[in-house]
Write an enzyme that holds these catalytic residues in place. Structure first.
Site, PDB file in Angstrom:
ATOM      1  N   CYS A  43       0.814  -1.276  -0.115  1.00 62.91           N
ATOM      2  CA  CYS A  43       0.191  -0.216   0.267  1.00 62.91           C
ATOM      3  C   CYS A  43       0.545   1.283   0.169  1.00 62.91           C
ATOM      4  CB  CYS A  43      -0.679   0.239   1.345  1.00 62.91           C
ATOM      5  SG  CYS A  43      -1.957   1.991   1.329  1.00 62.91           S
ATOM      6  N   CYS A  48      -1.127   1.386  -3.129  1.00 60.91           N
ATOM      7  CA  CYS A  48      -2.361   2.901  -2.581  1.00 60.91           C
ATOM      8  C   CYS A  48      -1.490   4.674  -3.279  1.00 60.91           C
ATOM      9  CB  CYS A  48      -2.817   2.825  -1.954  1.00 60.91           C
ATOM     10  SG  CYS A  48      -3.460   0.967  -1.540  1.00 60.91           S
ATOM     11  N   LYS A  51       0.276   5.244  -6.194  1.00 65.25           N
ATOM     12  CA  LYS A  51      -0.762   5.216  -7.386  1.00 65.25           C
ATOM     13  C   LYS A  51      -1.571   6.306  -6.973  1.00 65.25           C
ATOM     14  CE  LYS A  51      -4.728   4.463  -6.944  1.00 65.25           C
ATOM     15  NZ  LYS A  51      -5.388   2.684  -6.361  1.00 65.25           N
ATOM     16  N   TYR A 180      -8.141  -3.749 -12.050  1.00 66.99           N
ATOM     17  CA  TYR A 180      -8.147  -2.249 -10.909  1.00 66.99           C
ATOM     18  C   TYR A 180      -6.833  -1.661 -11.198  1.00 66.99           C
ATOM     19  CZ  TYR A 180     -11.497  -3.281  -6.387  1.00 66.99           C
ATOM     20  OH  TYR A 180     -12.076  -3.767  -5.787  1.00 66.99           O
ATOM     21  N   GLU A 184      -6.491   1.914 -13.880  1.00 70.57           N
ATOM     22  CA  GLU A 184      -5.769   2.415 -12.835  1.00 70.57           C
ATOM     23  C   GLU A 184      -4.506   3.852 -13.233  1.00 70.57           C
ATOM     24  OE1 GLU A 184      -7.985   1.852  -8.310  1.00 70.57           O
ATOM     25  OE2 GLU A 184      -5.752   1.465  -9.030  1.00 70.57           O
ATOM     26  N   HIS A 437     -28.452  20.644  -2.682  1.00 75.75           N
ATOM     27  CA  HIS A 437     -27.891  21.160  -3.972  1.00 75.75           C
ATOM     28  C   HIS A 437     -26.664  22.470  -4.686  1.00 75.75           C
ATOM     29  CE1 HIS A 437     -30.110  21.926  -7.379  1.00 75.75           C
ATOM     30  NE2 HIS A 437     -30.104  23.160  -7.151  1.00 75.75           N
ATOM     31  N   GLU A 442     -26.544  14.569  -4.896  1.00 70.30           N
ATOM     32  CA  GLU A 442     -27.699  14.372  -4.776  1.00 70.30           C
ATOM     33  C   GLU A 442     -29.213  13.480  -5.334  1.00 70.30           C
ATOM     34  OE1 GLU A 442     -29.561  18.292  -6.139  1.00 70.30           O
ATOM     35  OE2 GLU A 442     -28.028  18.945  -6.901  1.00 70.30           O
TER      36      GLU A 442
HETATM   37  P1  NDP Z   1      -6.695  -8.306 -10.983  1.00 76.55           P
HETATM   38  O1  NDP Z   1      -7.498  -9.237 -10.335  1.00 76.55           O
HETATM   39  O2  NDP Z   1      -8.228  -6.921 -10.521  1.00 76.55           O
HETATM   40  O3  NDP Z   1      -7.100  -8.133 -12.121  1.00 76.55           O
HETATM   41  C1  NDP Z   1      -6.613  -9.501 -12.657  1.00 76.55           C
HETATM   42  C2  NDP Z   1      -6.279  -8.385 -14.453  1.00 76.55           C
HETATM   43  O4  NDP Z   1      -5.684  -9.551 -14.699  1.00 76.55           O
HETATM   44  C3  NDP Z   1      -7.672  -9.675 -15.140  1.00 76.55           C
HETATM   45  O5  NDP Z   1      -8.757  -8.264 -15.840  1.00 76.55           O
HETATM   46  C4  NDP Z   1      -7.307 -10.964 -15.500  1.00 76.55           C
HETATM   47  O6  NDP Z   1      -8.299 -10.931 -16.517  1.00 76.55           O
HETATM   48  C5  NDP Z   1      -6.025 -10.950 -15.878  1.00 76.55           C
HETATM   49  N1  NDP Z   1      -5.352 -11.416 -16.518  1.00 76.55           N
HETATM   50  C6  NDP Z   1      -5.241 -12.731 -15.226  1.00 76.55           C
HETATM   51  N2  NDP Z   1      -4.096 -13.774 -16.192  1.00 76.55           N
HETATM   52  C7  NDP Z   1      -4.033 -13.030 -17.335  1.00 76.55           C
HETATM   53  C8  NDP Z   1      -3.097 -13.839 -18.152  1.00 76.55           C
HETATM   54  N3  NDP Z   1      -2.670 -15.354 -17.906  1.00 76.55           N
HETATM   55  N4  NDP Z   1      -3.467 -12.947 -19.103  1.00 76.55           N
HETATM   56  C9  NDP Z   1      -4.076 -11.635 -19.847  1.00 76.55           C
HETATM   57  N5  NDP Z   1      -4.375 -11.654 -18.179  1.00 76.55           N
HETATM   58  C10 NDP Z   1      -4.791 -11.892 -17.712  1.00 76.55           C
HETATM   59  O7  NDP Z   1      -5.777  -7.799 -10.203  1.00 76.55           O
HETATM   60  P2  NDP Z   1      -4.670  -6.699  -9.728  1.00 76.55           P
HETATM   61  O8  NDP Z   1      -3.405  -7.291 -10.146  1.00 76.55           O
HETATM   62  O9  NDP Z   1      -5.080  -5.288 -11.440  1.00 76.55           O
HETATM   63  O10 NDP Z   1      -5.154  -5.666  -8.718  1.00 76.55           O
HETATM   64  C11 NDP Z   1      -4.915  -7.314  -7.342  1.00 76.55           C
HETATM   65  C12 NDP Z   1      -5.965  -6.874  -6.143  1.00 76.55           C
HETATM   66  O11 NDP Z   1      -5.543  -5.677  -5.399  1.00 76.55           O
HETATM   67  C13 NDP Z   1      -7.450  -6.569  -6.922  1.00 76.55           C
HETATM   68  O12 NDP Z   1      -8.105  -7.531  -6.707  1.00 76.55           O
HETATM   69  C14 NDP Z   1      -7.812  -5.138  -6.029  1.00 76.55           C
HETATM   70  O13 NDP Z   1      -8.179  -5.600  -5.235  1.00 76.55           O
HETATM   71  C15 NDP Z   1      -5.945  -4.882  -5.035  1.00 76.55           C
HETATM   72  N6  NDP Z   1      -6.709  -3.365  -5.690  1.00 76.55           N
HETATM   73  C16 NDP Z   1      -7.030  -2.554  -4.856  1.00 76.55           C
HETATM   74  C17 NDP Z   1      -7.229  -0.778  -5.829  1.00 76.55           C
HETATM   75  C18 NDP Z   1      -8.213   0.064  -5.274  1.00 76.55           C
HETATM   76  O14 NDP Z   1      -8.769  -0.686  -3.977  1.00 76.55           O
HETATM   77  N7  NDP Z   1      -8.158   1.026  -5.979  1.00 76.55           N
HETATM   78  C19 NDP Z   1      -6.496  -0.668  -6.269  1.00 76.55           C
HETATM   79  C20 NDP Z   1      -5.407  -1.293  -6.901  1.00 76.55           C
HETATM   80  C21 NDP Z   1      -5.568  -3.615  -6.943  1.00 76.55           C
HETATM   81  P3  NDP Z   1      -8.980 -11.461 -15.853  1.00 76.55           P
HETATM   82  O15 NDP Z   1     -10.987 -10.991 -15.829  1.00 76.55           O
HETATM   83  O16 NDP Z   1     -10.037 -12.518 -16.979  1.00 76.55           O
HETATM   84  O17 NDP Z   1      -9.353 -13.020 -15.210  1.00 76.55           O
END
Ligand code: NDP
Length: 454
Positions: A43, A48, A51, A180, A184, A437, A442
């Site tokens: 984080c 976080c 970012k 995510y 982002e 407002h 709202e």
């Molecule tokens: P996510 O699980 O959100 O996303 C991973 C992405 O990678 C998905 O779109 C997935 O596709 C894709 N993917 C996985 N394997 C492959 C592959 N072999 N080839 C191509 N694409 C692939 O993980 P993140 O790393 O983005 O984030 C991890 C976690 O961190 C999040 O789940 C969240 O909980 C936390 N986080 C929270 C934030 C916030 O609160 N603002 C900000 C950043 C992270 P598919 O959908 O098809 O599985």
């Protein structure tokens, strides 16, 4: 039996640090903590915090553009001075790491700046060759970016670990993934002036979230210049003189300056001696725990991303506090994973709490209230950007099961809406709350009729 510590925490991220501080500071436990990298964890050091600072940096270009349309006369921003920003960012992370260390110091937690692994249910092996014993061991080692295996791709491309330390801002960036981090980062780099292409293997980005919200965000991202390709993945990647040459599964061939893999995160359990000690791991390497974060070994607990329950900082912190209260405070406390509000810091932001329309529909008959409109600030200068607000309501109890807001500031709004939803507010409770407002939010209390029912 005498132990060196009452508690030894492995991992100095948000969850581990909070658990250590509460166990030592509030309950008087003798606590040791080992961290192999920088104090503060994902984080603070590579998630976080950096970012969000990059989000702020990336919003100014649009802000200047809008200011000019409002009547100011700023020169249109040219190049973003990435090295200057990065130096300041690094200074801020150093400061925050210092704050974390001071907090641990203040709670009399003994810090070991080294890797630690589990030698047996009460023994931790430290990277410097020493071993220490503890009545309780807490694993809070978090997660690590996972990169799909691609032939010849070794060392090509970066992950969210490296993205904050780039030598220069890439002119052409490919982001792989649709979660995510991918979304982002796509918005951040787009705002900083990078030409961003995003490949996502599925049909729509942000899988798991509300369908309409996903569509709204994707459309907005594309309108603002992000080149999103769904149903697309990387087939082949190689370094050439002109950059990184990428072949896609759909036959595209493009060259980029940098490729960011945001393809998910894997729990940090490899080589930790956990299974050898009797701790059970799940299919992705996550530590299996009960409702009190206890593993299959009674003296070993685990919290945070390494357990892959909800990968969110505030959740890890709650898990850490619940652990300390259970084990050292004598009050068995389950961390609450229900109705956790969260935000995706895309541009526009997405704030959400509770069920998506699709999830709720699977469970019971619902009414859906939804509105999309051009907000005053940008409609005034002729922009087409829209915001979206949505309430998913149980027909039977009238309780609001889900709130979805796609708008600037949605992260701030959803924190407050989350209180109402957590308290069990009904649609009628929202309705009898007077609007503030003129605001965007709202509209959340003025949606009269459902747009869909069933
Ligand atoms: P996510 O699980 O959100 O996303 C991973 C992405 O990678 C998905 O779109 C997935 O596709 C894709 N993917 C996985 N394997 C492959 C592959 N072999 N080839 C191509 N694409 C692939 O993980 P993140 O790393 O983005 O984030 C991890 C976690 O961190 C999040 O789940 C969240 O909980 C936390 N986080 C929270 C934030 C916030 O609160 N603002 C900000 C950043 C992270 P598919 O959908 O098809 O599985």
């Amino acid at each position: 039996m005498d132990f060196d510590y009452d508690l030894f925490v492995i991992g100095g991220g948000s969850g581990g640090v909070r658990a250590a501080r509460v166990a030592a500071g509030e309950y008087g436990a003798k606590v040791g903590l080992a961290e192999e990298s920088r104090m503060g964890g994902t984080c603070v050091i590579r998630g976080c915090v950096p970012k969000k600072l990059m989000v702020y940096a990336s919003e100014f270009r649009q802000a200047v553009h809008e200011a000019n349309e409002y009547g100011w006369q700023f020169p249109e921003p040219e190049n973003f001075d990435w090295p200057r920003f990065r130096a300041r960012l690094e200074g801020e992370l150093d400061r925050l790491e210092g704050v974390y260390r001071n907090l641990l110091d203040g709670s009399k937690v003994e810090v070991h700046d080294t890797r630690a692994t589990v030698a047996d249910p009460h023994t931790v092996a430290l990277g410097d060759g020493r071993t220490v014993t503890a009545k309780h061991i807490l694993i809070a080692t978090g997660g690590w970016p996972e990169v799909p295996p691609l032939q010849g791709a070794d060392g090509i491309g970066i992950t969210s670990n490296e993205v904050f330390h780039l030598d220069e801002l890439p002119k052409r960036l490919l982001i792989v993934g649709g979660g995510y981090i991918a979304c982002e980062m796509a918005c951040i780099f787009n705002g900083l002036g990078t030409q961003v292409t995003q490949y996502y293997r599925g049909a729509q980005i942000l899988r798991g979230f509300d369908g309409e919200a996903r569509g709204h965000i994707a459309e907005h991202m594309e309108r603002h210049g992000i080149d999103i390709h769904t149903g697309t993945n990387v087939l082949d990647i190689k370094r050439t003189e002109s950059g990184i040459r990428v072949k896609s599964t759909t036959g595209r061939e493009e060259t980029f300056d940098q490729v960011l893999f945001a393809t998910g995160r894997r729990p940090n359990t490899a080589g930790m001696g956990l299974e050898e000690a009797g701790v059970k791991l799940g299919r992705r390497g996550e530590i299996a725990v009960d409702a009190y974060s206890q593993t299959a070994v009674p003296s070993i607990h685990a919290i945070g991303d390494v357990t892959d329950r909800l990968q969110l900082t505030p959740v890890a912190i709650r898990e850490g506090m619940a652990f300390a209260r259970t084990v050292f405070g004598g009050e068995p406390t389950e961390p609450d994973h229900v109705l956790v509000p969260s935000a995706v810091f895309t541009q526009p932001e997405y704030g959400t709490v509770g069920l998506s329309e699709e999830q709720a529909r699977e469970m019971e008959p619902i009414d859906v209230y939804c509105t999309s409109f051009r907000p005053m600030r940008t409609a005034f200068i002729g922009h087409d950007d829209r915001v979206m607000m949505k309430l998913v309501v149980s027909q039977e109890t009238r309780r609001v099961l889900g709130v979805h807001i796609v708008a600037d500031g949605a992260g701030e709004m959803i924190q407050l809406a989350g209180v109402a939803v957590k308290m069990g507010a009904t649609k009628e409770d929202f309705d009898r709350t007077v609007a503030v407002h003129p605001t965007i939010s709202e509209e959340i209390v003025t949606m009269k009729s459902p747009v869909r029912s069933g």
